[in-house]
Design a protein around this motif. Structure first.
Motif, PDB file in Angstrom:
ATOM      1  N   GLU A  11       0.842  -1.195   0.000  1.00 14.45           N
ATOM      2  CA  GLU A  11       0.000   0.000   0.000  1.00 14.45           C
ATOM      3  C   GLU A  11       0.871   1.236   0.000  1.00 14.45           C
ATOM      4  O   GLU A  11       1.939   1.253   0.606  1.00 14.45           O
ATOM      5  N   ILE A  12       0.409   2.272  -0.655  1.00 13.83           N
ATOM      6  CA  ILE A  12       1.137   3.533  -0.706  1.00 13.83           C
ATOM      7  C   ILE A  12       0.299   4.585   0.008  1.00 13.83           C
ATOM      8  O   ILE A  12      -0.891   4.729  -0.252  1.00 13.83           O
ATOM      9  N   HIS A  13       0.937   5.323   0.891  1.00 15.24           N
ATOM     10  CA  HIS A  13       0.264   6.382   1.640  1.00 15.24           C
ATOM     11  C   HIS A  13       0.951   7.704   1.361  1.00 15.24           C
ATOM     12  O   HIS A  13       2.157   7.757   1.157  1.00 15.24           O
ATOM     13  N   GLU A  14       0.174   8.775   1.402  1.00 16.22           N
ATOM     14  CA  GLU A  14       0.752  10.093   1.169  1.00 16.22           C
ATOM     15  C   GLU A  14       1.556  10.578   2.365  1.00 16.22           C
ATOM     16  O   GLU A  14       2.536  11.272   2.211  1.00 16.22           O
ATOM     17  N   ARG A  15       1.118  10.218   3.572  1.00 19.53           N
ATOM     18  CA  ARG A  15       1.812  10.653   4.769  1.00 19.53           C
ATOM     19  C   ARG A  15       2.121   9.453   5.648  1.00 19.53           C
ATOM     20  O   ARG A  15       1.344   8.504   5.728  1.00 19.53           O
ATOM     21  N   GLN A  16       3.239   9.549   6.320  1.00 17.56           N
ATOM     22  CA  GLN A  16       3.608   8.502   7.264  1.00 17.56           C
ATOM     23  C   GLN A  16       3.182   8.932   8.656  1.00 17.56           C
ATOM     24  O   GLN A  16       3.283  10.111   9.018  1.00 17.56           O
TER      25      GLN A  16
END
Length: 171
Positions: A11-16
């Motif tokens: 999964e890719i997220h914009e913010r960690q």
């Protein structure tokens, strides 16, 4: 197995999510306060002891730790020994055996000093180390302050143990 199989489920997220650094302080009090409860076992004041322990844990020599704390190097070495730091005797194992013979009354002091080949200060420190055991309560009170780096190193080595090869595996 193709690249799409390997990437499945990623999964890719914009913010960690910001997790920060966890801190744990099981002591509940500062080093000087912990040392003050064992002041009768210390060869110096709790404040000077805390200074020595903090600078020693940072990798400073015993002599430099003593100078920063305003005490004699011999006193700093005695403190570290009482706190459970090993390896402070300035004598070799054979010389420590000779010292033991003197302590057992098998040699005169002058014979022991001559056979050991150490100066008076080294002989006195080695005698202190051989005749005074570390104080377990004191060692427990300062354990986290003395070796914070080495505990992290051991944990890292254990975590990476499977990736390291031994000498026997190099054949």
């Amino acid at each position: 197995m193709g690249l799409s199989d390997i990437a499945a489920g990623i999964e890719i997220h914009e913010r960690q999510r910001e997790r920060g650094v966890p801190t744990v302080d099981a002591t509940g009090e500062d080093l000087v306060a912990r040392l003050a409860t064992h002041a009768d076992a210390l060869p110096c004041t709790p404040e000077a002891a805390a200074s020595v322990l903090e600078t020693y844990a940072a990798g400073t020599s015993v002599g430099e730790c003593a100078r920063e704390a305003g005490i004699a190097p011999m006193t700093a070495a005695k403190l570290l020994h009482r706190c459970g730091v090993a390896g402070l005797s300035p004598l070799t194992p054979t010389a420590r055996d000779v010292l033991g013979d003197w302590l057992d009354g098998e040699l005169s002091r002058s014979e022991a000093v001559e056979l050991v080949g150490a100066d008076e200060g080294d002989f006195a420190l080695a005698t202190y180390v051989e005749t005074h055991d570390p104080v377990p309560e004191l060692a427990d009170a300062v354990a986290g302050d003395l070796e914070p780096e080495s505990n992290a190193t051991v944990a890292k080595r254990d975590a990476l143990a499977e990736t390291m090869s031994s000498v026997g595996e190099l054949r």
